[in-house]
Design an enzyme around this catalytic site. Structure first.
Site, PDB file in Angstrom:
ATOM      1  N   GLY A 121      51.707 -13.433 -48.899  1.00 28.49           N
ATOM      2  CA  GLY A 121      53.137 -12.796 -49.516  1.00 28.49           C
ATOM      3  C   GLY A 121      53.505 -11.072 -48.050  1.00 28.49           C
ATOM      4  O   GLY A 121      53.019  -9.833 -48.123  1.00 28.49           O
ATOM      5  N   SER A 122      52.834 -11.548 -46.758  1.00 24.77           N
ATOM      6  CA  SER A 122      53.709 -10.982 -45.609  1.00 24.77           C
ATOM      7  C   SER A 122      54.808 -10.328 -45.375  1.00 24.77           C
ATOM      8  O   SER A 122      55.041  -9.525 -44.816  1.00 24.77           O
ATOM      9  CB  SER A 122      52.418 -11.529 -44.127  1.00 24.77           C
ATOM     10  OG  SER A 122      52.935 -13.045 -43.948  1.00 24.77           O
ATOM     11  N   ARG A 130      57.184 -24.300 -52.761  1.00 30.74           N
ATOM     12  CA  ARG A 130      57.634 -25.316 -54.114  1.00 30.74           C
ATOM     13  C   ARG A 130      59.350 -26.150 -53.544  1.00 30.74           C
ATOM     14  O   ARG A 130      59.801 -25.190 -52.921  1.00 30.74           O
ATOM     15  CB  ARG A 130      58.200 -25.772 -55.087  1.00 30.74           C
ATOM     16  CG  ARG A 130      56.569 -24.439 -55.672  1.00 30.74           C
ATOM     17  CD  ARG A 130      55.467 -25.394 -55.933  1.00 30.74           C
ATOM     18  NE  ARG A 130      55.952 -27.253 -57.487  1.00 30.74           N
ATOM     19  CZ  ARG A 130      54.943 -27.484 -57.089  1.00 30.74           C
ATOM     20  NH1 ARG A 130      54.518 -27.642 -56.483  1.00 30.74           N
ATOM     21  NH2 ARG A 130      55.530 -29.170 -58.084  1.00 30.74           N
ATOM     22  N   ILE A 131      59.086 -27.934 -53.648  1.00 26.52           N
ATOM     23  CA  ILE A 131      60.694 -27.915 -53.387  1.00 26.52           C
ATOM     24  C   ILE A 131      61.488 -27.595 -54.598  1.00 26.52           C
ATOM     25  O   ILE A 131      61.360 -27.904 -55.990  1.00 26.52           O
ATOM     26  CB  ILE A 131      60.346 -29.068 -53.466  1.00 26.52           C
ATOM     27  CG1 ILE A 131      59.448 -29.821 -52.008  1.00 26.52           C
ATOM     28  CG2 ILE A 131      61.980 -29.775 -52.967  1.00 26.52           C
ATOM     29  CD1 ILE A 131      59.596 -30.744 -51.544  1.00 26.52           C
ATOM     30  N   LEU A 132      62.614 -26.874 -54.246  1.00 25.95           N
ATOM     31  CA  LEU A 132      63.497 -26.654 -55.307  1.00 25.95           C
ATOM     32  C   LEU A 132      64.535 -27.545 -56.328  1.00 25.95           C
ATOM     33  O   LEU A 132      65.255 -28.504 -54.847  1.00 25.95           O
ATOM     34  CB  LEU A 132      63.951 -25.159 -54.640  1.00 25.95           C
ATOM     35  CG  LEU A 132      63.375 -23.981 -55.224  1.00 25.95           C
ATOM     36  CD1 LEU A 132      63.973 -23.479 -54.880  1.00 25.95           C
ATOM     37  CD2 LEU A 132      62.839 -23.705 -55.745  1.00 25.95           C
ATOM     38  N   ASN A 155      66.145 -18.646 -47.717  1.00 24.02           N
ATOM     39  CA  ASN A 155      64.595 -18.777 -47.494  1.00 24.02           C
ATOM     40  C   ASN A 155      63.848 -18.770 -45.872  1.00 24.02           C
ATOM     41  O   ASN A 155      64.735 -18.554 -44.962  1.00 24.02           O
ATOM     42  CB  ASN A 155      64.197 -20.318 -48.128  1.00 24.02           C
ATOM     43  CG  ASN A 155      62.467 -21.314 -46.824  1.00 24.02           C
ATOM     44  OD1 ASN A 155      62.124 -20.637 -47.145  1.00 24.02           O
ATOM     45  ND2 ASN A 155      63.103 -22.017 -46.263  1.00 24.02           N
ATOM     46  N   HIS A 213      61.456 -20.132 -42.846  1.00 24.89           N
ATOM     47  CA  HIS A 213      60.834 -21.245 -41.914  1.00 24.89           C
ATOM     48  C   HIS A 213      60.208 -21.350 -40.729  1.00 24.89           C
ATOM     49  O   HIS A 213      61.408 -20.884 -39.716  1.00 24.89           O
ATOM     50  CB  HIS A 213      62.196 -22.684 -42.481  1.00 24.89           C
ATOM     51  CG  HIS A 213      61.148 -23.607 -42.159  1.00 24.89           C
ATOM     52  ND1 HIS A 213      60.304 -24.375 -42.785  1.00 24.89           N
ATOM     53  CD2 HIS A 213      61.554 -24.371 -40.807  1.00 24.89           C
ATOM     54  CE1 HIS A 213      59.568 -25.313 -42.545  1.00 24.89           C
ATOM     55  NE2 HIS A 213      60.265 -25.635 -40.204  1.00 24.89           N
ATOM     56  N   SER A 238      63.801 -19.898 -38.807  1.00 20.88           N
ATOM     57  CA  SER A 238      64.863 -19.618 -39.067  1.00 20.88           C
ATOM     58  C   SER A 238      64.978 -18.743 -40.649  1.00 20.88           C
ATOM     59  O   SER A 238      64.354 -19.129 -41.211  1.00 20.88           O
ATOM     60  CB  SER A 238      65.043 -20.975 -39.027  1.00 20.88           C
ATOM     61  OG  SER A 238      65.439 -21.688 -37.736  1.00 20.88           O
ATOM     62  N   THR A 245      70.189 -24.890 -49.590  1.00 24.30           N
ATOM     63  CA  THR A 245      70.881 -25.764 -50.371  1.00 24.30           C
ATOM     64  C   THR A 245      70.182 -26.940 -50.952  1.00 24.30           C
ATOM     65  O   THR A 245      68.772 -26.827 -50.881  1.00 24.30           O
ATOM     66  CB  THR A 245      71.921 -26.937 -48.919  1.00 24.30           C
ATOM     67  OG1 THR A 245      71.391 -26.962 -48.014  1.00 24.30           O
ATOM     68  CG2 THR A 245      72.893 -25.647 -48.945  1.00 24.30           C
ATOM     69  N   LEU A 254      66.294 -30.043 -47.797  1.00 25.45           N
ATOM     70  CA  LEU A 254      65.088 -29.156 -47.613  1.00 25.45           C
ATOM     71  C   LEU A 254      64.940 -28.698 -46.808  1.00 25.45           C
ATOM     72  O   LEU A 254      65.263 -29.837 -45.639  1.00 25.45           O
ATOM     73  CB  LEU A 254      63.560 -30.665 -47.595  1.00 25.45           C
ATOM     74  CG  LEU A 254      62.135 -29.384 -47.524  1.00 25.45           C
ATOM     75  CD1 LEU A 254      62.140 -28.441 -48.504  1.00 25.45           C
ATOM     76  CD2 LEU A 254      61.348 -30.467 -47.297  1.00 25.45           C
ATOM     77  N   ASP A 255      64.651 -27.515 -45.863  1.00 26.46           N
ATOM     78  CA  ASP A 255      65.117 -26.544 -44.989  1.00 26.46           C
ATOM     79  C   ASP A 255      66.498 -27.153 -44.554  1.00 26.46           C
ATOM     80  O   ASP A 255      66.490 -26.884 -43.185  1.00 26.46           O
ATOM     81  CB  ASP A 255      63.939 -26.717 -44.201  1.00 26.46           C
ATOM     82  CG  ASP A 255      62.373 -26.384 -44.833  1.00 26.46           C
ATOM     83  OD1 ASP A 255      62.474 -25.592 -45.655  1.00 26.46           O
ATOM     84  OD2 ASP A 255      61.814 -27.407 -44.238  1.00 26.46           O
ATOM     85  N   GLU A 290      58.227 -13.247 -37.811  1.00 25.52           N
ATOM     86  CA  GLU A 290      59.212 -13.302 -39.522  1.00 25.52           C
ATOM     87  C   GLU A 290      59.600 -11.942 -39.753  1.00 25.52           C
ATOM     88  O   GLU A 290      60.444 -11.061 -40.426  1.00 25.52           O
ATOM     89  CB  GLU A 290      58.248 -14.145 -40.329  1.00 25.52           C
ATOM     90  CG  GLU A 290      57.900 -15.672 -39.483  1.00 25.52           C
ATOM     91  CD  GLU A 290      57.058 -16.201 -40.814  1.00 25.52           C
ATOM     92  OE1 GLU A 290      56.961 -16.140 -41.334  1.00 25.52           O
ATOM     93  OE2 GLU A 290      56.644 -17.687 -39.907  1.00 25.52           O
TER      94      GLU A 290
END
Length: 222
Positions: free
Chosen positions: A24-25, A100-102, A116, A118, A145, A150, A153-154, A183
């Site tokens: 959680g940084s 997790r992939i949504l 998100n 990445h 980034s 969407t 993925l990424d 980030e």
């Protein structure tokens, strides 16, 4: 733990729910921003006992753990998350190390208000082990980034990128540390843009202050 009736100090601010899976940084960077135009109203994790939950609790933010292992498939897990998230009436959902992939249904439910971060200069190095892949490719630059999510993925449109040089002698750990520093600067910035209604996902792409962004978004060099 809490719900819809929590008393938050700034009810008029943009309501943000953050999803995490670990340390959680980036959540901490969002919590630490001075004069932030948003209110983090809840933090959800798919793993119990991770440090990000303690960061949220220390800041007085409601936390929820929804273990993905307790659900038969991705769709059922995502529906359980939606039921909890929607209690908070969020304006924005922020993925901060959520591993997790949504499902398509989840992404569509929060279309235009789901972002998100990445650790690569998208569209390069989607997926995992991005720092090692950049090193093995002999890249001179690497980075991070922030993008709208969407169903790819990424693959959603980029809002903001920060570039770092790859230095002689870098390994995946030293490179990751420098990227993480960027980030923590740009993610609160993008959340603030959204909170101030400067940032929008339109049918034609990403708009910042009404102006379309290029494919790499707003880019800066560390």
């Amino acid at each position: 733990m809490g719900g819809l009736n929590d008393n938050h100090p700034n009810p008029a601010l943009c309501r943000v729910v953050v999803l995490i899976s670990g340390n959680g940084s980036n959540l901490q960077a969002m919590l630490d921003l001075a004069d932030k135009p948003y209110d983090i109203v809840a933090v959800l994790s798919n793993k119990d006992g991770v440090y990000g939950l303690q960061r949220a609790a220390d800041a007085g933010v409601s936390t929820h753990v929804i273990p993905h292992t307790q659900y038969p498939d991705r769709e059922t897990f995502d529906q359980a998350m939606i039921q909890v998230i929607d209690q908070y009436q969020p304006d924005l959902i922020v993925l901060a190390g959520f591993m997790r992939i949504l499902s398509s249904a989840f992404v569509q439910h929060y279309q235009g208000r789901l972002i998100n971060i990445h650790p690569s200069l998208l569209p390069k190095y989607k997926g995992t082990k991005t720092h090692q892949r950049a090193l093995e490719a002999g890249d001179k630059e690497h980075g991070v980034s922030v993008h709208f999510v969407t169903e790819e993925l990424d693959g959603g449109p980029v809002v903001r990128q920060a570039v770092v040089d790859i230095l002689p002698g870098d390994d995946a750990d030293t490179l990751a540390a420098r990227v993480a520093g960027e980030e923590h600067k740009i993610y609160p910035e993008v959340v603030s843009w959204f909170a101030l209604k400067r940032l929008k996902l339109s049918d034609s792409g990403v708009l910042l202050d009404g102006t379309p962004l290029s494919a790499e978004g707003v880019r800066s060099k560390a």
